[in-house]
Structure formats: C-alpha cells, structure tokens
Design a protein around this motif. Structure first.
Motif, PDB file in Angstrom:
ATOM      1  N   GLN A 268      23.655   0.230   4.478  1.00 31.54           N
ATOM      2  CA  GLN A 268      22.888   0.419   5.716  1.00 31.54           C
ATOM      3  C   GLN A 268      23.396   1.621   6.504  1.00 31.54           C
ATOM      4  O   GLN A 268      22.624   2.403   7.037  1.00 31.54           O
ATOM      5  N   PHE A 269      24.708   1.751   6.534  1.00 37.61           N
ATOM      6  CA  PHE A 269      25.282   2.867   7.278  1.00 37.61           C
ATOM      7  C   PHE A 269      24.875   4.193   6.620  1.00 37.61           C
ATOM      8  O   PHE A 269      24.502   5.155   7.304  1.00 37.61           O
ATOM      9  N   GLY A 270      24.901   4.214   5.289  1.00 37.73           N
ATOM     10  CA  GLY A 270      24.472   5.406   4.564  1.00 37.73           C
ATOM     11  C   GLY A 270      23.041   5.773   4.902  1.00 37.73           C
ATOM     12  O   GLY A 270      22.720   6.945   5.129  1.00 37.73           O
ATOM     13  N   VAL A 271      22.194   4.759   4.956  1.00 37.87           N
ATOM     14  CA  VAL A 271      20.785   5.012   5.294  1.00 37.87           C
ATOM     15  C   VAL A 271      20.676   5.593   6.700  1.00 37.87           C
ATOM     16  O   VAL A 271      19.967   6.569   6.937  1.00 37.87           O
ATOM     17  N   LEU A 272      21.418   5.009   7.636  1.00 41.08           N
ATOM     18  CA  LEU A 272      21.336   5.487   9.024  1.00 41.08           C
ATOM     19  C   LEU A 272      21.830   6.921   9.150  1.00 41.08           C
ATOM     20  O   LEU A 272      21.334   7.690   9.966  1.00 41.08           O
ATOM     21  N   LEU A 273      22.800   7.280   8.320  1.00 40.70           N
ATOM     22  CA  LEU A 273      23.311   8.647   8.386  1.00 40.70           C
ATOM     23  C   LEU A 273      22.272   9.661   7.932  1.00 40.70           C
ATOM     24  O   LEU A 273      22.330  10.832   8.289  1.00 40.70           O
ATOM     25  N   GLY A 274      21.320   9.210   7.135  1.00 42.14           N
ATOM     26  CA  GLY A 274      20.240  10.101   6.708  1.00 42.14           C
ATOM     27  C   GLY A 274      19.311  10.428   7.856  1.00 42.14           C
ATOM     28  O   GLY A 274      18.368  11.195   7.700  1.00 42.14           O
ATOM     29  N   GLY A 275      19.578   9.863   8.994  1.00 41.82           N
ATOM     30  CA  GLY A 275      18.728  10.148  10.144  1.00 41.82           C
ATOM     31  C   GLY A 275      17.608   9.142  10.216  1.00 41.82           C
ATOM     32  O   GLY A 275      17.116   8.648   9.219  1.00 41.82           O
ATOM     33  N   ALA A 276      17.216   8.798  11.420  1.00 44.78           N
ATOM     34  CA  ALA A 276      16.180   7.811  11.630  1.00 44.78           C
ATOM     35  C   ALA A 276      15.021   8.508  12.304  1.00 44.78           C
ATOM     36  O   ALA A 276      15.063   8.766  13.502  1.00 44.78           O
ATOM     37  N   ILE A 277      14.022   8.850  11.510  1.00 43.33           N
ATOM     38  CA  ILE A 277      12.943   9.685  12.030  1.00 43.33           C
ATOM     39  C   ILE A 277      12.240   9.028  13.223  1.00 43.33           C
ATOM     40  O   ILE A 277      12.052   9.653  14.261  1.00 43.33           O
ATOM     41  N   ILE A 278      11.916   7.745  13.080  1.00 45.24           N
ATOM     42  CA  ILE A 278      11.137   7.098  14.148  1.00 45.24           C
ATOM     43  C   ILE A 278      11.974   6.962  15.412  1.00 45.24           C
ATOM     44  O   ILE A 278      11.542   7.327  16.507  1.00 45.24           O
ATOM     45  N   THR A 279      13.187   6.438  15.249  1.00 42.86           N
ATOM     46  CA  THR A 279      14.036   6.249  16.428  1.00 42.86           C
ATOM     47  C   THR A 279      14.322   7.588  17.110  1.00 42.86           C
ATOM     48  O   THR A 279      14.244   7.698  18.328  1.00 42.86           O
ATOM     49  N   GLU A 280      14.648   8.587  16.303  1.00 38.00           N
ATOM     50  CA  GLU A 280      14.941   9.896  16.888  1.00 38.00           C
ATOM     51  C   GLU A 280      13.735  10.457  17.627  1.00 38.00           C
ATOM     52  O   GLU A 280      13.870  11.062  18.689  1.00 38.00           O
ATOM     53  N   THR A 281      12.554  10.267  17.074  1.00 41.53           N
ATOM     54  CA  THR A 281      11.351  10.800  17.712  1.00 41.53           C
ATOM     55  C   THR A 281      11.092  10.089  19.029  1.00 41.53           C
ATOM     56  O   THR A 281      10.873  10.715  20.062  1.00 41.53           O
ATOM     57  N   ILE A 282      11.126   8.765  19.006  1.00 43.08           N
ATOM     58  CA  ILE A 282      10.784   8.018  20.218  1.00 43.08           C
ATOM     59  C   ILE A 282      11.797   8.280  21.330  1.00 43.08           C
ATOM     60  O   ILE A 282      11.421   8.465  22.489  1.00 43.08           O
ATOM     61  N   PHE A 283      13.074   8.332  20.984  1.00 46.74           N
ATOM     62  CA  PHE A 283      14.080   8.514  22.027  1.00 46.74           C
ATOM     63  C   PHE A 283      14.480   9.972  22.227  1.00 46.74           C
ATOM     64  O   PHE A 283      15.457  10.252  22.912  1.00 46.74           O
ATOM     65  N   ALA A 284      13.715  10.880  21.630  1.00 45.84           N
ATOM     66  CA  ALA A 284      14.001  12.320  21.732  1.00 45.84           C
ATOM     67  C   ALA A 284      15.470  12.588  21.430  1.00 45.84           C
ATOM     68  O   ALA A 284      16.168  13.243  22.188  1.00 45.84           O
ATOM     69  N   TRP A 285      15.936  12.037  20.338  1.00 41.48           N
ATOM     70  CA  TRP A 285      17.331  12.172  19.932  1.00 41.48           C
ATOM     71  C   TRP A 285      17.440  13.362  18.979  1.00 41.48           C
ATOM     72  O   TRP A 285      16.724  13.423  17.992  1.00 41.48           O
ATOM     73  N   PRO A 286      18.327  14.313  19.262  1.00 43.18           N
ATOM     74  CA  PRO A 286      18.302  15.551  18.479  1.00 43.18           C
ATOM     75  C   PRO A 286      19.020  15.436  17.145  1.00 43.18           C
ATOM     76  O   PRO A 286      19.926  16.197  16.842  1.00 43.18           O
ATOM     77  N   GLY A 287      18.631  14.485  16.327  1.00 45.92           N
ATOM     78  CA  GLY A 287      19.347  14.225  15.077  1.00 45.92           C
ATOM     79  C   GLY A 287      18.732  14.915  13.880  1.00 45.92           C
ATOM     80  O   GLY A 287      17.831  15.744  13.996  1.00 45.92           O
ATOM     81  N   ILE A 288      19.228  14.509  12.734  1.00 46.08           N
ATOM     82  CA  ILE A 288      18.901  15.216  11.504  1.00 46.08           C
ATOM     83  C   ILE A 288      17.579  14.723  10.903  1.00 46.08           C
ATOM     84  O   ILE A 288      16.894  15.451  10.196  1.00 46.08           O
ATOM     85  N   GLY A 289      17.196  13.487  11.219  1.00 41.94           N
ATOM     86  CA  GLY A 289      15.997  12.910  10.618  1.00 41.94           C
ATOM     87  C   GLY A 289      14.731  13.635  11.022  1.00 41.94           C
ATOM     88  O   GLY A 289      13.929  14.043  10.176  1.00 41.94           O
ATOM     89  N   SER A 290      14.548  13.822  12.329  1.00 39.90           N
ATOM     90  CA  SER A 290      13.321  14.477  12.780  1.00 39.90           C
ATOM     91  C   SER A 290      13.314  15.946  12.364  1.00 39.90           C
ATOM     92  O   SER A 290      12.267  16.519  12.075  1.00 39.90           O
ATOM     93  N   TRP A 291      14.514  16.511  12.260  1.00 39.67           N
ATOM     94  CA  TRP A 291      14.612  17.899  11.809  1.00 39.67           C
ATOM     95  C   TRP A 291      14.153  18.023  10.358  1.00 39.67           C
ATOM     96  O   TRP A 291      13.423  18.949   9.994  1.00 39.67           O
ATOM     97  N   LEU A 292      14.574  17.050   9.524  1.00 34.68           N
ATOM     98  CA  LEU A 292      14.149  17.071   8.121  1.00 34.68           C
ATOM     99  C   LEU A 292      12.638  16.938   8.012  1.00 34.68           C
ATOM    100  O   LEU A 292      11.998  17.628   7.224  1.00 34.68           O
ATOM    101  N   LEU A 293      12.080  16.072   8.830  1.00 30.89           N
ATOM    102  CA  LEU A 293      10.629  15.881   8.788  1.00 30.89           C
ATOM    103  C   LEU A 293       9.903  17.178   9.155  1.00 30.89           C
ATOM    104  O   LEU A 293       8.968  17.607   8.473  1.00 30.89           O
ATOM    105  N   GLU A 294      10.369  17.817  10.219  1.00 36.65           N
ATOM    106  CA  GLU A 294       9.757  19.091  10.613  1.00 36.65           C
ATOM    107  C   GLU A 294       9.899  20.118   9.499  1.00 36.65           C
ATOM    108  O   GLU A 294       8.992  20.902   9.247  1.00 36.65           O
ATOM    109  N   SER A 295      11.065  20.100   8.857  1.00 35.16           N
ATOM    110  CA  SER A 295      11.296  21.076   7.797  1.00 35.16           C
ATOM    111  C   SER A 295      10.352  20.849   6.619  1.00 35.16           C
ATOM    112  O   SER A 295       9.899  21.793   5.991  1.00 35.16           O
ATOM    113  N   VAL A 296      10.058  19.573   6.334  1.00 35.44           N
ATOM    114  CA  VAL A 296       9.103  19.292   5.259  1.00 35.44           C
ATOM    115  C   VAL A 296       7.751  19.878   5.649  1.00 35.44           C
ATOM    116  O   VAL A 296       7.103  20.579   4.881  1.00 35.44           O
ATOM    117  N   ASN A 297       7.341  19.620   6.859  1.00 37.51           N
ATOM    118  CA  ASN A 297       6.028  20.097   7.297  1.00 37.51           C
ATOM    119  C   ASN A 297       5.945  21.611   7.301  1.00 37.51           C
ATOM    120  O   ASN A 297       4.888  22.176   7.059  1.00 37.51           O
TER     121      ASN A 297
END
Lengths: 336, 529
Positions: A268-297
């Motif tokens: 679970q911890f490994g998964v969380l380290l991959g970044g949490a796209i939904i949580t990061e987006t909703i809470f405007a958290w500047p993490g790696i998950g939403s960045w990866l999503l933007e990079s895909v797009n």
C-alpha cells in the motif's frame, strides 16, 4: 551481517532497475501521439513540426534514443528537460516527490493508527458488536469512492466547520523555499513553528482521504491474521500463565500475526508513493501523481520517463525494506 | 398596498443586483492582496514559447509589449511604443519607445531590447535562440515569414521591415508572445529564464511554488505608475468543486472557470458578497465539412446539414447555457461581424428537401470526428458529436463517431482524413483575419491544413487578401462583411457556438473587466476596503 544482506539486496535490485528503464522507455514511446504536434498545438505548420522533431531527437532510431537516455541517466544523472515546460526533470522530481512522500507517510500513519487497532479489537472480540462495527467501518472505508470522501471531508471539515484548510500544502501567507523539499523537515530546520503547524493542518484532510482505503485493508488483514494466531496453543499457554491480556495480544500474538500485515503495508505504501492522482487533484497537492497525468496528456516523454522511473524505483526500494523487516518479526527468515 | 410593496421590492432587488455588477463610483484605493483561484498552474513564464492561457495570464502582468489592448476590448493602444508610423507601401513600421521604462532587473528598455526580443525568436543564429522555443505563436501568426528584419534606428526607435504589407500586424504585436524581455536576464538564466521571468511590467514575480501559487508584487518603479493592488496571488486549484468551496469560504477573491451550477450555489451561499462578470467568449466551435470528400463537394448537402443540426439544443445541453448559437465563423465581439446574415434555421424538413435535390433522398453513411479533449470553444466534443449524430439520423444521414487522442486528431484532420470533424478556434487578436483567413482561406487548405473544410473559394481569397493589405478599417469592415456572406452561401462549415465566460468575484473587487481574448488582467483592478 545485516550490512552484507542489504548490499546483496541492492545488487539484486540493479538489474531490476535497469530492466525497468527499458520497459519505461518503450512504454512511453508506445503511447500514441506525436509530442511535437501536441506541443505546437492547433496552429503548427508541417515545417515547424519537422524541425521540432529533429531538435528533440525524435527522428533517431528507437535504440539510439534509448542509448542516449541511459547514458545521460547513468553518467550525468540527467533525465533531460521536460518537453512541455523546459524544466530540468530531476529538479521537478526533487520538488514533487517530497510532497508525495509526505502525504503518503501521513496517509499510512492514519491507516496504521486506526486500521491496526480496529482489526485487533475485532479479533479479540470476534462475532460481537465490536467486531461487527469494526468490520463495517472497514467495508465502508474500502468501498467509498475516494473523490466522494474527499469532497465530503472538505465540505464538512473545511467549509462548514472551518477546522481544516481545504487545499494546498501551506497557507498563502507562507512563501516556501524548499531546502530538502519536505515542509515538515524544512520548517523544523528553520525553527518555524507556525509553518510546521500550518503544514500539519493542511495535511490532515488529504491524509485521511488517502489513508482510508489502506486503513480498511489493514483492519481486515489484522483481524484475519490475528484470529488465526490467537487460536494457537502458545497463546492459550500465555493466557493460562496469567499474563495480562494486552501483553498476550499486543506482544505475543500481534508479532506473529505481523507478516501478512507488513506485506499489505509495504504494498500500500508503495502504491501511495506512486502519487495519488485524485487526492492530489482535489486537495491541490503538488505531488507526483497529477504531474504524471499531465505529462501523459502532454506526451511529455522526458517527464514521463523520469516520473515513472522514480516511482517504480521507490516501489522496488519499499519492497526491499519490507523484505528486510520480515526478518525482524520472524527469526526463522534470518537464516535464509 | 401589496402590489406596490412588491414593485418596490423588485426595484430594490434590481438596484442591488446592478450595484453588484457595476463598479462603485468611489475613488480607486491602493494596496491589498487579491487572490485568484484558477484551474491550473502556469507552465512557464517566458511568453515566447507558451501556448497555454494560464501562463499568459501571469506573463501579462510581468511584461510589456510594444502595444497592448485597452482593457475589455480588442482596441490597440500604445504600451512601450508611444507611437508608430507605417510607411505608404505598408512594409515598414517604425516605433518610438517610451524613454523611462526599466526592466525589473534595472536595465533599460530600449531599441536593443526590442530587437533582442524579436531576434531571439526569428534568427536561429541568435545567441538566445536555443534558450527557449519552440516559438509556436511566431510561426502560427506567420511572423517568421512576414518580418524581414528588426532594426535599431536609435536608442529609442525601432524599425520593422516586412516582406509584404500586413494590416493585422499591429494587433499581433500586442500578443503576449511578442512581449519585450530583458536581454540581460535571458542571457543570465539561459534555459531557466521561464522560471525567472524579467520584464518591465507593472508586477514582478516574487514567489513561484509550482502547482501551488504564483505571487506577483507591484513594481514600485513601474514607468506607467504603480498599480493599485500590492500583491496578486494566482492559486492553482485544479478541482472545480474544491475551488468552489474555497470561494464559498471566502478564501478567494476571484474564481476561474465555474461550472454552470456553481453560479447559483455561490449566490445562495454568499448572497450580496458575490458578483459576476460576464462576457462572450472570443471563439467559435464548428463542424467542418470536408469538400475533398463526397458528397460534401455538393453545396446542397452542406446546406442540408446546416439545416439538420439543432444548435440551440446543443448550446442548452452541452454548453449548459454558457454560450450562444453561432451563425458566422467569428464571434460577434469582433468588429466586422456581419449581423445581417440569417442563419440556416433548424428544420429537418428543409434538410430532407435539399438532400432530395442533391439526389440523396435515402441519406448516406459518413464519419463524424469528435474532439477528445474539452476546449474553451467546445466543452465536450463527444457530447456535441452525439447530438449531431442524432440530428443527422433524423434526415437519413448515418454518421459514425470517430475519435483519436488530441495530437493524432489534429494531425489527421489537418491531412483531411475526416469527412466531418468538430474543431474550433480561439482568437488571439481582435482582427477578423485571425478567424476568416486562418480557418477558411484557400491558402490554408493546403495539407497539413488549418482550413480543414478544404474550402477553396477564389472569390473569398480575393476579399481576404485584399483586406490584409488594406489598413483603412471601414474598407476592411466592408470586405469582411462581404466575406461572411460568401461563407454563409457556400456553407463550408457549420458554426455551432461561441462559448460564454462567467467570472464570479467577491463584492470588494472593483474594475475587473473581462478581456475578450480570455486573458485575466488585474493591473487595473483595486479592492474596496
């Protein structure tokens, strides 16, 4: 002894990481769409696209591109510059990964503090109202969509009660200049208590939203694992010896039940380290998950390569750590 | 008695709502911090290589350009250039610069800086060429081919030599991409200039925490006088609902991109503490009909399709009422808009009759391309495509919906793979040329094309090119009016809608006027204390 073990583990991890670079590289290239076209947008001319493809090295054979990528990574510790923003990818990761890590740790702390005792109580008093309530919490926790939970949390605790801030990592009055990139470490280093507290207030809601599913998993696995263990003879012996109940359960039983718990925890911890796209987006958290999503797009190859590589490596490292920790809880494993 | 009190109440309400919209006639006040909540962070703050609005919204405050647009309009006004002369043949532009402007790093704004700002984009041998790019807007606006040279005449005079006359140029120079940058800073920061922007504008960058906030601080030495707001904070809050809740909690002064149901929610919660600015979007979403493919080469078929589509229903459902039905390929906010044109009304019967005349009374099968991403001019391409698919089925046309990822979509449509395709355009400058020539001239129907209707009308080409080399606005207006008539007759595309922009703000925000090009500009905004 433990050092040679760690060294051995790391040596084994190297081919894994190398294979990872190849997979990541090929995977990213397999994403359809031409980054040059996307970068230039609706208005691009064919000439401009061809020139940009050349500048970006996209006209080279795939193998050559991979060779260049690997050479730069290993010898210069250089992941290139983001296609979309022209930032140094290593710099971006150095800024974003700590944010993800802080949130992941906070989420896991919440999961452990709530999840393990819940599972423990359910196992101590199985088939009672306590068991029923605990497992209801676990089932609801695991099945609640995270975006919904997050919105309810911000609505109740943020907007209506005004207890916690709803978005961002720090309040707008703070101008954060990262040293380590970890808000908590940096504010402690600077003895800035107001920043520390503010960071703490900001992490509560996202950590709860993010930690709820691991919390539910942990509660269930703790219960299942404990119920197995408490049936065994040595627990009965311990009880009849007159040991206090908390000693029996927390010291003797939980330690033996901990291997499956640790496995779930690590995964679970490994998964969380991959970044949490939904949580990061909703809470405007500047993490790696939403960045990866933007990079895909944006078909931002360089950013994707770097981002996936780092999160995947984190996963490998966490698993390695879990492997080592097994030995702490189960002496039989120390021999292997 | 009751009716009268009711009328009084209504009048009071009307007065209140009006006072909410219009600025108080009070004296502007200096100072204060304005917090703007928006959907995303800026990508980079070097305007020359950006294409995203969130970057321009910030650079607009940091940099000056030679000319700019009067707030809330597309009217060109002087900025760093106090005046300019255009030679009789239209091929030489000479600009006089302000003499007291300084960049934020203290270096002077002079002819050399202007030459540098353009040469670094135009000349691949320029020392700063490689530090930025791709220079998307330079190419998109055709300046790479248009500008022969940019020359320093004296300390405060710059001359542009062109290869041919081009009337829209003066508007083009007001775009952010052609802002004037500090040469010293570009050469100092090199590849990292986009993270360390230095311009001469009313605000300078104080802090940029990526994906969190950008803090701009008033430039005390601004040559145009210190702006009202002391600080502007651009917060990135990607989730629409979180942004709404922050606005409701009073943590934001201005909230960008609200959903349609947010307006009412804000009114209910904040009552008199919130007001709204509204403006027609500077864009058009359309359905291109590829004339290189049968049966779209037949004008009757194209008109039949125009009659078959229920645009109002699309605006009501997909645009959630945040839009207006389009009848021309450019928005009504641009000068030269032809309002006399009568749109093809929604009528399946007329469509069927036209198809019969074209010998297709049994309909036909075709493909309909749907945009995979939301754009300002079309919030949901898939839904629009489905609505059109339903409308066309009613007149016997079976359309299969096709979609690709965005990059592939743009590429394939520019190569004419589609029969019908949804696309749109957001204006960069307030010039009809920016819509009509780009989208429908035969010059742009060459693959890879921007005129993805592959509409090649010599008559239209003649009008549009004549308008390009004429600088007299009334003459140009006439030419564009005529051009829209020809486009309407030939129906190369079905203009669907112009989206509308609504911006909620707290009641203390004064003098915030929405910009037609979609920029969010706060340089003239002040806060009522």
């Amino acid at each position: 002894m433990i050092l040679t073990l760690i060294a051995k583990r790391i040596l084994i991890a190297i081919p894994t990481l190398l294979a990872l670079t190849l997979v990541v590289f090929l995977m990213v290239k397999a994403v359809p769409g031409d980054p040059a076209q996307i970068l230039l947008g609706e208005r691009a001319s064919a000439d401009a696209i061809a020139t940009l493809r050349r500048d970006m090295g996209l006209d080279q054979p795939l193998l050559v591109q991979y060779g260049i990528f690997l050479k730069k990574l290993i010898f210069e510790f250089d992941l290139g510059r983001s296609i979309a923003s022209n930032e140094d990818v290593i710099d971006v990761i150095a800024h974003k990964f700590p944010a993800t890590m802080e949130l992941a740790i906070a989420g896991m702390l919440f999961a452990i503090i709530i999840g393990i005792p819940t599972g423990l109580f359910a196992a101590i008093w199985p088939a009672t109202i306590i068991d029923f309530l605990s497992m209801t919490v676990a089932t609801v926790g695991v099945s609640m969509p995270i975006f919904w939970l997050a919105l309810v949390l911000t609505w109740i605790f943020g907007l209506e009660l005004g207890l916690f801030p709803m978005s961002g990592r720090l309040g707008i009055e703070f101008y954060y200049e990262p040293v380590t990139g970890f808000v908590f470490i940096d504010s402690l280093l600077a003895s800035d208590w107001s920043m520390f507290t503010d960071g703490l207030m900001h992490i509560v809601l996202p950590a709860v939203a993010l930690g709820t599913i691991p919390m539910a998993f942990l509660a269930r696995i703790t219960r299942a694992s404990m119920i197995e263990v408490v049936k065994q003879d040595y627990i009965r012996t311990a009880k009849s010896k007159g040991l206090r109940m908390w000693m029996v359960y927390c010291k003797h039983a939980l330690k033996n039940a901990f291997i499956p718990i640790l496995t779930v925890l690590g995964l679970q911890f490994g998964v969380l380290l991959g970044g949490a796209i939904i949580t990061e987006t909703i809470f405007a958290w500047p993490g790696i998950g939403s960045w990866l999503l933007e990079s895909v797009n944006a078909r931002d190859y360089t950013a994707l390569e770097g981002g996936i590589l780092v999160t995947a490596s984190a996963f490998v490292i966490v698993n390695m750590a879990v492997d080592l920790l097994y030995r702490v809880f189960d002496p039989r494993m120390r021999l292997t | 008695m009751q009716p009268i009190s009711r009328i009084c109440g209504l009048l009071l309400l009307a007065a209140l709502s009006m006072s909410g919209i219009s600025a108080f006639a009070a004296e502007p006040q200096k100072g204060g911090t304005l917090i703007f909540g928006r959907g995303g962070d800026s990508v980079g703050l070097d305007p020359a290589n950006r294409t995203d609005g969130e970057s321009f919204n910030v650079t607009d405050h940091i940099y000056d350009s030679l000319v700019t647009f009067k707030q809330g309009t597309t009217e060109v006004i002087p900025n760093l250039a106090t005046k300019w002369d255009i030679s009789a043949d239209g091929k030489t532009y000479t600009f006089q610069l302000v003499k007291n402007a300084k960049f934020h790093d203290g270096t002077p704004v002079n002819a050399e800086a202007v030459v540098f700002s353009f040469k670094r984009q135009l000349d691949d041998k320029h020392p700063a060429y490689k530090f930025s790019g791709p220079y998307s807007y330079l190419a998109a606006m055709g300046l790479d081919k248009l500008i022969k040279d940019v020359v320093k005449v004296d300390e405060f005079t710059v001359r542009f030599d062109l290869n041919k006359p081009n009337a829209p140029l003066i508007s083009t120079l007001g775009m952010q991409a052609f802002a004037i940058v500090s040469p010293t800073a570009v050469l100092k920061y090199k590849l990292d200039f986009a993270q360390n922007p230095v311009g001469s504008g009313p605000y300078k960058l104080k802090v940029w925490e990526k994906k969190q906030k950008i803090v701009l601080e008033a430039n005390p030495d601004y040559w145009g006088g210190t702006p009202y707001l002391k600080t502007i904070i651009f917060r990135a809050i990607p989730d629409n609902n979180t942004r709404l809740q922050e606005m409701m909690a009073g943590k934001l002064h201005v909230m960008d991109n609200p959903d349609s149901n947010h307006i009412k929610a804000l009114e209910d919660k904040l009552k008199a503490k919130v007001k709204f600015a509204k403006a027609p979007g500077f864009n058009v979403g359309y359905l291109a009909l590829n004339q290189d493919k049968k049966p779209f080469d037949n004008v009757k078929v194209r008109r039949a399709i125009a009659h078959a589509i229920n645009k109002q229903a699309i605006v009501d459902t997909v645009y959630n009422g945040y839009g207006m039905v389009a009848k021309n390929p450019m928005p009504p906010s641009i000068w030269g808009y032809n309002n006399d044109i009568k749109d093809y009304e929604y009528s399946p019967e007329k469509a069927k009759a036209l198809l019969k005349e074209a010998g297709l009374e049994n309909g036909f099968e075709t493909d309909l391309w749907a945009m995979p991403v939301p754009r300002p001019y079309m919030p949901d391409g898939r839904k629009v495509a489905e609505a059109i698919q339903g409308d066309l089925a009613k007149v016997g046309i079976k359309a299969k919906i096709v979609s690709y990822d965005w990059g592939t979509y743009l590429k394939q449509t520019s190569e004419g793979q589609h029969s019908m395709a949804l696309l749109g355009w957001t204006g960069d400058i307030g010039d009809p040329d920016n819509f009509l020539y780009v989208l429908l001239d035969k010059d742009n129907a060459v693959k890879p094309a921007q005129n993805i209707s592959f509409y090649k009308s010599d008559k239209l080409h003649e009008l549009l090119t004549k308008a390009q080399v004429t600088s007299d606005v009334p003459t140009r207006t006439k030419l564009y009016m005529e051009a829209q008539k020809i486009i309407h007759e030939d129906a190369p595309m079905v203009p669907i809608a112009h989206s509308e922009v609504v911006l909620p703000m707290s009641a203390d925000v004064q003098n915030l006027i929405l910009d037609p090009t979609g920029r969010r500009r706060f340089a003239e905004v002040w806060l009522q204390k």
